[in-house]
Write a protein that holds these residues in place. Sequence first.
Motif, PDB file in Angstrom:
ATOM      1  N   GLY A 108       0.946  -0.985   0.093  1.00  0.00           N
ATOM      2  CA  GLY A 108       0.202   0.209   0.159  1.00  0.00           C
ATOM      3  C   GLY A 108       0.976   1.602   0.286  1.00  0.00           C
ATOM      4  N   THR A 109       0.293   2.151  -0.200  1.00  0.00           N
ATOM      5  CA  THR A 109       0.769   3.516  -0.050  1.00  0.00           C
ATOM      6  C   THR A 109       1.263   4.073   0.852  1.00  0.00           C
ATOM      7  OG1 THR A 109      -1.214   4.805  -0.101  1.00  0.00           O
ATOM      8  CG2 THR A 109      -0.400   4.903  -1.940  1.00  0.00           C
ATOM      9  N   ARG A 110       1.909   4.891   0.916  1.00  0.00           N
ATOM     10  CA  ARG A 110       2.758   5.545   2.503  1.00  0.00           C
ATOM     11  C   ARG A 110       1.332   6.365   3.157  1.00  0.00           C
ATOM     12  NH1 ARG A 110       4.872  10.578   4.347  1.00  0.00           N
ATOM     13  NH2 ARG A 110       5.630  10.598   6.140  1.00  0.00           N
ATOM     14  N   GLU A 111       0.441   7.450   2.433  1.00  0.00           N
ATOM     15  CA  GLU A 111      -0.645   7.367   3.643  1.00  0.00           C
ATOM     16  C   GLU A 111      -1.727   6.938   3.446  1.00  0.00           C
ATOM     17  OE1 GLU A 111       1.127   8.423   0.120  1.00  0.00           O
ATOM     18  OE2 GLU A 111       1.223  10.206   0.499  1.00  0.00           O
ATOM     19  N   TYR A 112      -1.332   5.885   3.040  1.00  0.00           N
ATOM     20  CA  TYR A 112      -2.996   5.117   3.111  1.00  0.00           C
ATOM     21  C   TYR A 112      -2.328   3.836   4.391  1.00  0.00           C
ATOM     22  CZ  TYR A 112      -6.013   0.763   3.253  1.00  0.00           C
ATOM     23  OH  TYR A 112      -6.702   0.108   3.770  1.00  0.00           O
ATOM     24  N   ASN A 113      -1.683   3.914   4.516  1.00  0.00           N
ATOM     25  CA  ASN A 113      -0.764   2.397   5.521  1.00  0.00           C
ATOM     26  C   ASN A 113      -0.625   3.864   7.182  1.00  0.00           C
ATOM     27  OD1 ASN A 113      -0.498  -0.085   4.452  1.00  0.00           O
ATOM     28  ND2 ASN A 113       1.354   0.551   3.363  1.00  0.00           N
ATOM     29  N   LEU A 114      -0.556   5.131   6.682  1.00  0.00           N
ATOM     30  CA  LEU A 114      -0.541   5.882   8.018  1.00  0.00           C
ATOM     31  C   LEU A 114      -1.958   5.747   8.323  1.00  0.00           C
ATOM     32  CD1 LEU A 114       1.745   9.218   6.717  1.00  0.00           C
ATOM     33  CD2 LEU A 114       1.946   7.740   8.770  1.00  0.00           C
ATOM     34  N   ALA A 115      -2.771   5.679   7.073  1.00  0.00           N
ATOM     35  CA  ALA A 115      -3.689   6.254   8.082  1.00  0.00           C
ATOM     36  C   ALA A 115      -4.263   4.803   8.382  1.00  0.00           C
ATOM     37  CB  ALA A 115      -4.554   6.545   6.356  1.00  0.00           C
ATOM     38  N   LEU A 116      -3.947   3.735   8.223  1.00  0.00           N
ATOM     39  CA  LEU A 116      -4.265   1.916   8.731  1.00  0.00           C
ATOM     40  C   LEU A 116      -3.386   1.979  10.095  1.00  0.00           C
ATOM     41  CD1 LEU A 116      -5.770  -0.175   7.980  1.00  0.00           C
ATOM     42  CD2 LEU A 116      -4.142  -1.319   7.486  1.00  0.00           C
ATOM     43  N   GLY A 117      -2.682   2.407  10.356  1.00  0.00           N
ATOM     44  CA  GLY A 117      -2.035   2.903  11.387  1.00  0.00           C
ATOM     45  C   GLY A 117      -2.056   3.692  12.285  1.00  0.00           C
ATOM     46  N   ASP A 118      -2.291   4.298  11.865  1.00  0.00           N
ATOM     47  CA  ASP A 118      -3.895   5.037  13.064  1.00  0.00           C
ATOM     48  C   ASP A 118      -4.914   5.074  13.541  1.00  0.00           C
ATOM     49  OD1 ASP A 118      -3.910   8.040  14.075  1.00  0.00           O
ATOM     50  OD2 ASP A 118      -6.044   8.325  12.945  1.00  0.00           O
ATOM     51  N   ARG A 119      -5.731   4.149  12.544  1.00  0.00           N
ATOM     52  CA  ARG A 119      -6.612   3.219  12.606  1.00  0.00           C
ATOM     53  C   ARG A 119      -6.691   1.841  13.847  1.00  0.00           C
ATOM     54  NH1 ARG A 119      -8.250   4.522   7.029  1.00  0.00           N
ATOM     55  NH2 ARG A 119      -7.443   2.565   6.768  1.00  0.00           N
ATOM     56  N   ARG A 120      -5.759   1.384  13.549  1.00  0.00           N
ATOM     57  CA  ARG A 120      -5.368   0.821  14.466  1.00  0.00           C
ATOM     58  C   ARG A 120      -4.846   1.033  16.019  1.00  0.00           C
ATOM     59  NH1 ARG A 120      -1.646  -2.873  10.213  1.00  0.00           N
ATOM     60  NH2 ARG A 120      -3.703  -4.053   9.304  1.00  0.00           N
ATOM     61  N   ALA A 121      -4.025   2.330  15.629  1.00  0.00           N
ATOM     62  CA  ALA A 121      -3.185   2.415  17.649  1.00  0.00           C
ATOM     63  C   ALA A 121      -4.759   3.502  18.177  1.00  0.00           C
ATOM     64  CB  ALA A 121      -2.648   3.753  16.976  1.00  0.00           C
ATOM     65  N   ASN A 122      -5.524   3.891  16.796  1.00  0.00           N
ATOM     66  CA  ASN A 122      -7.112   4.438  17.833  1.00  0.00           C
ATOM     67  C   ASN A 122      -8.214   3.546  18.602  1.00  0.00           C
ATOM     68  OD1 ASN A 122      -6.819   7.087  17.992  1.00  0.00           O
ATOM     69  ND2 ASN A 122      -6.488   7.255  16.183  1.00  0.00           N
ATOM     70  N   ALA A 123      -8.044   2.324  17.567  1.00  0.00           N
ATOM     71  CA  ALA A 123      -9.161   0.925  18.141  1.00  0.00           C
ATOM     72  C   ALA A 123      -8.315   0.548  19.369  1.00  0.00           C
ATOM     73  CB  ALA A 123      -9.056  -0.269  16.981  1.00  0.00           C
ATOM     74  N   ALA A 124      -7.324   0.336  18.961  1.00  0.00           N
ATOM     75  CA  ALA A 124      -6.490  -0.116  20.831  1.00  0.00           C
ATOM     76  C   ALA A 124      -6.592   0.843  21.880  1.00  0.00           C
ATOM     77  CB  ALA A 124      -4.833   0.167  20.788  1.00  0.00           C
ATOM     78  N   LYS A 125      -6.706   2.347  21.288  1.00  0.00           N
ATOM     79  CA  LYS A 125      -6.770   3.601  22.756  1.00  0.00           C
ATOM     80  C   LYS A 125      -9.085   3.532  23.128  1.00  0.00           C
ATOM     81  CE  LYS A 125      -6.848   8.182  23.217  1.00  0.00           C
ATOM     82  NZ  LYS A 125      -6.940   9.910  22.814  1.00  0.00           N
ATOM     83  N   ASN A 126      -9.335   3.306  22.374  1.00  0.00           N
ATOM     84  CA  ASN A 126     -10.732   3.450  22.505  1.00  0.00           C
ATOM     85  C   ASN A 126     -11.039   2.112  23.319  1.00  0.00           C
ATOM     86  OD1 ASN A 126     -11.298   5.894  20.915  1.00  0.00           O
ATOM     87  ND2 ASN A 126     -11.474   4.643  19.177  1.00  0.00           N
ATOM     88  N   TYR A 127     -10.436   0.571  23.308  1.00  0.00           N
ATOM     89  CA  TYR A 127     -10.730  -0.243  23.889  1.00  0.00           C
ATOM     90  C   TYR A 127     -10.203  -0.255  25.319  1.00  0.00           C
ATOM     91  CZ  TYR A 127     -11.043  -5.148  24.880  1.00  0.00           C
ATOM     92  OH  TYR A 127     -11.489  -6.920  25.815  1.00  0.00           O
ATOM     93  N   LEU A 128      -8.634   0.410  25.105  1.00  0.00           N
ATOM     94  CA  LEU A 128      -8.390   0.875  26.749  1.00  0.00           C
ATOM     95  C   LEU A 128      -9.689   1.707  27.267  1.00  0.00           C
ATOM     96  CD1 LEU A 128      -4.257   0.502  25.686  1.00  0.00           C
ATOM     97  CD2 LEU A 128      -5.753  -0.849  27.239  1.00  0.00           C
ATOM     98  N   ALA A 129     -10.135   2.658  26.650  1.00  0.00           N
ATOM     99  CA  ALA A 129     -10.395   3.707  27.356  1.00  0.00           C
ATOM    100  C   ALA A 129     -12.001   3.697  27.800  1.00  0.00           C
ATOM    101  CB  ALA A 129     -11.447   4.799  26.794  1.00  0.00           C
TER     102      ALA A 129
END
Length: 170
Positions: A108-129
């Motif tokens: 995938g592109t750099r931009e796509y993977n940065l957005a996907l990494g952000d969604r992954r980090a926020n999914a973990a954050k939301n679960y912990l919250a």
Amino acid sequence: MAKLKTALIIATMAVAVAGCQKKRPETLPPGPGPVDPGPGPGPGGGGEAQPGTAEHFRQNVVSDTINFDFDQYDIDARARQILDSQARWLTTYGNTRITIEGHADERGTREYNLALGDRRANAAKNYLAARGVSPARITTISYGKERPLALGSDEASWAQNRRAVTIVIN
């Protein structure tokens, strides 16, 4: 005459060098004794990390890393188990702040993977919250495909790189 000058120069140099040599002391100092490494990381030196530290976190949770399927950011059963152990530790150490890093594999592109990494980090954050960890204690960052854990262009490497990692800050 030239031979005499050369001989005198050599003799003078030999005397000078001999005068610079260190004399061996009559008695030598004692050699190094056994080294005392001091206490270990925790109380009593037993290898236990100081409570509330990053090392203590890594020793007391199932893992600091959750993995994701290709092009996904949902929290599966294994990720829930890992995040539940992190939530318990973070609840116990309520002043500890964390950063959750989101990562992707090389496809995938750099931009796509940065957005996907952000969604992954926020999914973990939301679960912990949702498990009672204050969102104010959690920051997220996405590295996309820029910091691979495993180098390689195969499914085994890609699977290791699709992850979110929890880092204890203090």
